[in-house]
Design a protein around this motif. Sequence first.
Motif, PDB file in Angstrom:
ATOM      1  N   ILE A  30       0.504  -1.509   0.576  1.00 54.55           N
ATOM      2  CA  ILE A  30       0.292  -0.198   0.097  1.00 54.55           C
ATOM      3  C   ILE A  30       0.789   1.357  -0.392  1.00 54.55           C
ATOM      4  O   ILE A  30       1.513   1.502   0.872  1.00 54.55           O
ATOM      5  CB  ILE A  30      -0.718   0.178   1.840  1.00 54.55           C
ATOM      6  N   ILE A  31       0.866   2.018  -1.077  1.00 48.30           N
ATOM      7  CA  ILE A  31       1.252   3.299  -0.984  1.00 48.30           C
ATOM      8  C   ILE A  31       1.178   4.321  -0.125  1.00 48.30           C
ATOM      9  O   ILE A  31       0.814   5.098   0.569  1.00 48.30           O
ATOM     10  CB  ILE A  31       1.754   3.908  -2.695  1.00 48.30           C
ATOM     11  N   ASP A  32      -0.691   3.878  -0.558  1.00 49.14           N
ATOM     12  CA  ASP A  32      -1.464   4.995   0.363  1.00 49.14           C
ATOM     13  C   ASP A  32      -3.054   5.184   0.329  1.00 49.14           C
ATOM     14  O   ASP A  32      -2.749   3.846  -0.458  1.00 49.14           O
ATOM     15  CB  ASP A  32      -1.315   6.872  -0.175  1.00 49.14           C
ATOM     16  N   ASP A  33      -3.552   5.433   0.993  1.00 49.97           N
ATOM     17  CA  ASP A  33      -4.988   5.218   1.088  1.00 49.97           C
ATOM     18  C   ASP A  33      -5.483   7.376   0.871  1.00 49.97           C
ATOM     19  O   ASP A  33      -5.151   8.147   1.162  1.00 49.97           O
ATOM     20  CB  ASP A  33      -5.836   5.036   2.699  1.00 49.97           C
ATOM     21  N   LEU A  34      -5.977   6.884  -0.462  1.00 51.19           N
ATOM     22  CA  LEU A  34      -7.475   8.278  -1.079  1.00 51.19           C
ATOM     23  C   LEU A  34      -8.750   8.314  -0.661  1.00 51.19           C
ATOM     24  O   LEU A  34      -9.586   7.292  -0.759  1.00 51.19           O
ATOM     25  CB  LEU A  34      -6.551   7.910  -2.118  1.00 51.19           C
ATOM     26  N   ILE A  35      -9.269   9.152  -1.296  1.00 50.90           N
ATOM     27  CA  ILE A  35     -10.287   9.318  -1.270  1.00 50.90           C
ATOM     28  C   ILE A  35     -10.650  10.131  -2.855  1.00 50.90           C
ATOM     29  O   ILE A  35     -10.064  11.034  -2.809  1.00 50.90           O
ATOM     30  CB  ILE A  35     -11.117  10.620  -0.147  1.00 50.90           C
ATOM     31  N   VAL A  36     -10.880   9.895  -3.598  1.00 54.18           N
ATOM     32  CA  VAL A  36     -10.851   9.743  -5.302  1.00 54.18           C
ATOM     33  C   VAL A  36     -12.639  10.417  -5.301  1.00 54.18           C
ATOM     34  O   VAL A  36     -13.519  10.037  -4.681  1.00 54.18           O
ATOM     35  CB  VAL A  36     -10.816   8.892  -5.964  1.00 54.18           C
ATOM     36  N   TYR A  37     -13.029  12.276  -6.189  1.00 48.96           N
ATOM     37  CA  TYR A  37     -13.833  12.429  -5.503  1.00 48.96           C
ATOM     38  C   TYR A  37     -13.809  13.007  -7.273  1.00 48.96           C
ATOM     39  O   TYR A  37     -13.406  13.245  -7.764  1.00 48.96           O
ATOM     40  CB  TYR A  37     -14.027  14.195  -5.016  1.00 48.96           C
ATOM     41  N   HIS A  38     -15.455  12.401  -8.019  1.00 50.04           N
ATOM     42  CA  HIS A  38     -15.762  13.440  -9.040  1.00 50.04           C
ATOM     43  C   HIS A  38     -15.701  14.238  -9.569  1.00 50.04           C
ATOM     44  O   HIS A  38     -17.491  14.106  -8.825  1.00 50.04           O
ATOM     45  CB  HIS A  38     -16.702  11.847  -9.401  1.00 50.04           C
TER      46      HIS A  38
END
Lengths: 127, 368
Positions: free
Chosen positions: B97-105
């Motif tokens: 795991i490089i990072d955890d993210l939130i992706v928003y459209h």
Amino acid sequence: MYPKDLKYDREHEWVKVEGDTAILGISHFAQDQLGEVVYVDLPSVGDSLSAGESFGEIESVKSVSELFAPVTGEIIEVNDGLGDAPETVNEDPYGEGWMVKVTMSDASELDALMDADSYEAFIAEEA
Amino acid sequence: MSEAKRTPLYEEHVALGARMVDFAGWDMPVQYAGIIEEHKAVRERVGIFDVSHMAEFRFFGFEAKDALQRIVANDLGKIDELGTAVYTVMCDADGGIIDDLIVYHTGDLEYLIIANASNRETDWDWITSHLPEQGVEAADESDRTALIAIQGSLALRVVGELAGEDWEPPARFSIAEAVLDTIPALVARTGYTGEDGVEVLCHASQAAALWRALLSFPEVTPCGLGARDTLRLEMGYALYGSDMDRGVDPVSAGLGWTLGLSKGEFIGREAIVRIKETGPQSKLVGITVSEGVPRHGYSVLHEGTEVGKVASGTYSPTLEHGIATAYVPVSLASPGTELQIAIRRKTVAAVVTRPPFVKTTSLNASAS
């Protein structure tokens, strides 16, 4: 913040002397640095303390600190109330937040401790 | 070490008497009045957190979705609807795991990623090096973007007061533009506390005005990173650097639910599928202790033998006892398994507990 009738050590404990009995606790500075106290781990009545050595632990959400004995002696009373209400240490560090009462075996150890003015100067340097 | 960085709200924190600490190279408030007090304010009312140290990246173009689909592990097909968002990990080819993210459209051809402060450079280099040569514009907007989390059962009421009568809060895991007390902002219905609430992005130059507007409500408490940590751990939310890093895969980390394995190829997919097939060696579990405060790095024992280390540990202000996470062998990962944790001089009883540790919050209670 730092009552004049108490003595203080460099590990931020205070000592209140009543005859050959010493009441121990931690200073306002120590409780403020720790933050809200959640556990106090104290020895039992009858245990002996040695000046400069650890006699317990005090823990906040963020950190844990050892308690160091400012004097040598035998414990005659422990503040059991801190088990259920450790936050008392923050609210009243010099009163209800006391930790142990000790019969001192060498009252001359008190001479090595600081009075309130020296202690305030000491923490001003540390901060 | 270079000088610690400051968020646009640094002066506000100092003026409020916050205790400042270094966090990932940032000078951040760990607490104002006290961690427990701030924690309870969020669980009972509403607290605000400066999380402007976090990284914000934008990606724009006809190729943006497909390119990001190959980089993150969750399926961005879940957020085709404009204004929706998804939690995901981003892995290397080994599944680390490089990072955890939130992706928003956030726009027709546009995605916003919010990432951990400590990983800003790593993430940016990784993502941009895996973008196609044409078709995606990338921008690191972290320096000009402030992020304030407003969390707690009263959060939406407070934001609503600032947004005006016609404002409708975005649905859970959605993002929408709003004007808060004359300040243009993006309001995302996301958070890291387990309570209902939002995370608000605005231009760095307007962060202090927004912060002050929020604090003008008597029910709002400023909260530091200390309470943020106790709140997230009560919910069992993973923290990068403690609960996961490059050395662990999302299956072992308990993040299998975030994997879009049916979406097609993405970096790390092959390795992750292999781990799923053979089963992970160890798993991240929740642990409850009856006394003492477990902390990162303490030994976790089973019948006297070390079987793991505490990943995250703290005192739970809501439950009033210690809680932790740890990687333990899969055979010891079932809820109810009895373990011990070595808390300095003492070995205390510990039991594997399925997170969240705190079951009932305003998030369970709210409809959307």
